[in-house]
Design an enzyme around this catalytic site. Structure first.
Site, short mmCIF file in Angstrom:
data_model
loop_
_atom_site.label_atom_id
_atom_site.label_comp_id
_atom_site.label_asym_id
_atom_site.label_seq_id
_atom_site.Cartn_x
_atom_site.Cartn_y
_atom_site.Cartn_z
N ASN A 173 0.88 -1.17 0.00
CA ASN A 173 0.00 0.00 0.00
C ASN A 173 0.92 1.21 0.00
O ASN A 173 1.50 1.56 1.03
CB ASN A 173 -0.90 -0.03 1.24
N TRP A 174 1.02 1.82 -1.15
CA TRP A 174 1.95 2.96 -1.27
C TRP A 174 1.44 4.21 -0.57
O TRP A 174 2.17 5.18 -0.43
CB TRP A 174 2.21 3.27 -2.76
N LYS A 175 0.16 4.21 -0.18
CA LYS A 175 -0.45 5.42 0.41
C LYS A 175 -0.19 6.61 -0.52
O LYS A 175 -0.13 6.41 -1.74
CB LYS A 175 0.07 5.63 1.83
N HIS A 191 -9.45 1.36 5.10
CA HIS A 191 -8.15 1.54 5.77
C HIS A 191 -8.35 2.45 6.98
O HIS A 191 -9.16 3.38 6.94
CB HIS A 191 -7.13 2.14 4.79
N GLU A 202 -6.74 4.85 7.99
CA GLU A 202 -6.55 6.27 7.69
C GLU A 202 -7.84 6.86 7.09
O GLU A 202 -8.15 8.02 7.32
CB GLU A 202 -5.34 6.44 6.76
N GLU A 228 -5.19 -4.63 10.74
CA GLU A 228 -4.14 -3.63 10.90
C GLU A 228 -4.38 -2.85 12.19
O GLU A 228 -5.15 -1.87 12.20
CB GLU A 228 -4.15 -2.64 9.73
N GLY A 259 2.86 2.42 10.80
CA GLY A 259 3.83 3.50 10.63
C GLY A 259 4.56 3.88 11.91
O GLY A 259 5.20 4.92 11.97
N SER A 268 3.75 -2.03 10.38
CA SER A 268 5.20 -2.13 10.57
C SER A 268 5.79 -3.50 10.22
O SER A 268 6.71 -3.97 10.89
CB SER A 268 5.59 -1.72 12.00
N GLY A 286 2.98 -1.00 4.30
CA GLY A 286 3.05 0.43 4.02
C GLY A 286 4.48 0.85 3.71
O GLY A 286 4.98 0.66 2.61
N GLY A 287 5.15 1.41 4.71
CA GLY A 287 6.49 1.98 4.51
C GLY A 287 7.47 1.04 3.81
O GLY A 287 8.19 1.47 2.89
#
Ligand code: 13P
Length: 250
Positions: free
Chosen positions: A9-11, A95, A97, A167, A173, A212, A233-234
């Site tokens: 997930n590149w966000k 998600h 977010e 999640e 993150g 993470s 993510g990251g």
């Protein structure tokens, strides 16, 4: 045995140039990884690049959100049929977010899930508790509410063609991964809850862990009975990290 799935997930990250080098590394690394499913979910403007770059690859791609309605006067929104028309396989819905920053309710997320599926997309339904909710002993009730809202709208059979991602918000993150036991416990809870409606659907359901995940902790997480891969993510923005996680799913 369920096949593992690793989704990046590149966000809201990337540029044509950065994506190009990331995708070419993922594409070539993925050639050796035939026993794991891999996908990337990018911001809308880059879906054309994913479509082109990944056309001859086993790596699938998708979007990070979708509108719940088919069409209409909703400036700025994108419908599921548009994503399907364009060739997307997956779309992330709910998600944390989206839930926490944009106030998406479980009912709205369920509507997005339904819209995605009726257009032929595979929804990746995210759920998870905040730190406050975990500390208050509410993890199971929060996840149950988020799951039940979707089952109530579309029925459990819909989970035969969907992916769930657990999640925990406190692990996203933050560098603070849930331990494999903590994650496994919630994954087992989700699977049991689905099994309460249909054991066969529950057995086949792919449940990803996100929060993470790195190449270093993926093997321990993926070794757990109910953890079927990751939503990353990251670490999905760094080719070697992402491929390392994918290798853990082989
Ligand atoms: P991180 O891997 O950066 O913690 O993000 C997880 C996530 O939110 C994926 O959807």
């Amino acid at each position: 045995m369920r096949r593992k799935l690793v989704v990046g997930n590149w966000k809201m990250h990337g540029s044509l140039a950065q994506n190009e080098s990331l995708l070419s590394a993922i594409k070539s690394g993925a050639v050796q990884l035939s026993r794991v499913d891999i996908a990337v979910c990018a911001p809308f403007p880059y879906l054309a690049q994913l479509k082109q770059e990944l056309a001859a690859s086993a790596v699938k791609w998708g979007a990070q959100d979708v509108h719940q309605l088919e069409k209409g006067a909703f400036t700025g929104e994108v419908s599921a049929s548009m994503l399907a028309d364009f060739g997307c396989t997956y779309v992330i819905v709910g998600h944390s977010e989206r839930r926490n920053i944009y106030g998406e309710t479980s009912r709205l997320v369920a509507e997005k899930f339904a819209a995605a599926q009726s257009a032929g997309l595979i929804p990746i339904l995210c759920m998870g508790e905040t730190l406050e909710q975990r500390e208050g002993g509410e993890t199971e009730s929060v996840v149950a509410e988020q799951l039940d809202a979707v089952i109530a709208l579309v029925g459990v059979q819909a989970f035969g063609k969907a992916v769930v991602a657990y999640e925990p918000v406190w692990a996203i993150g933050t560098g603070k991964t849930a331990s494999q036991e903590q994650a496994q416990a919630v994954h087992a809870f989700i699977r049991q809850r689905v099994a309460g409606h249909d054991a066969h659907v529950a057995e086949g359901l792919v449940i990803l862990y996100g929060g993470s995940v790195k190449a270093a902790n993926a093997p321990a997480l993926f070794a757990m009975a109910d953890i079927d891969g990751g939503l990353i993510g990251g670490a999905a923005l760094v080719a070697e990290e992402f491929l390392g996680i994918c290798r853990a799913g082989q």
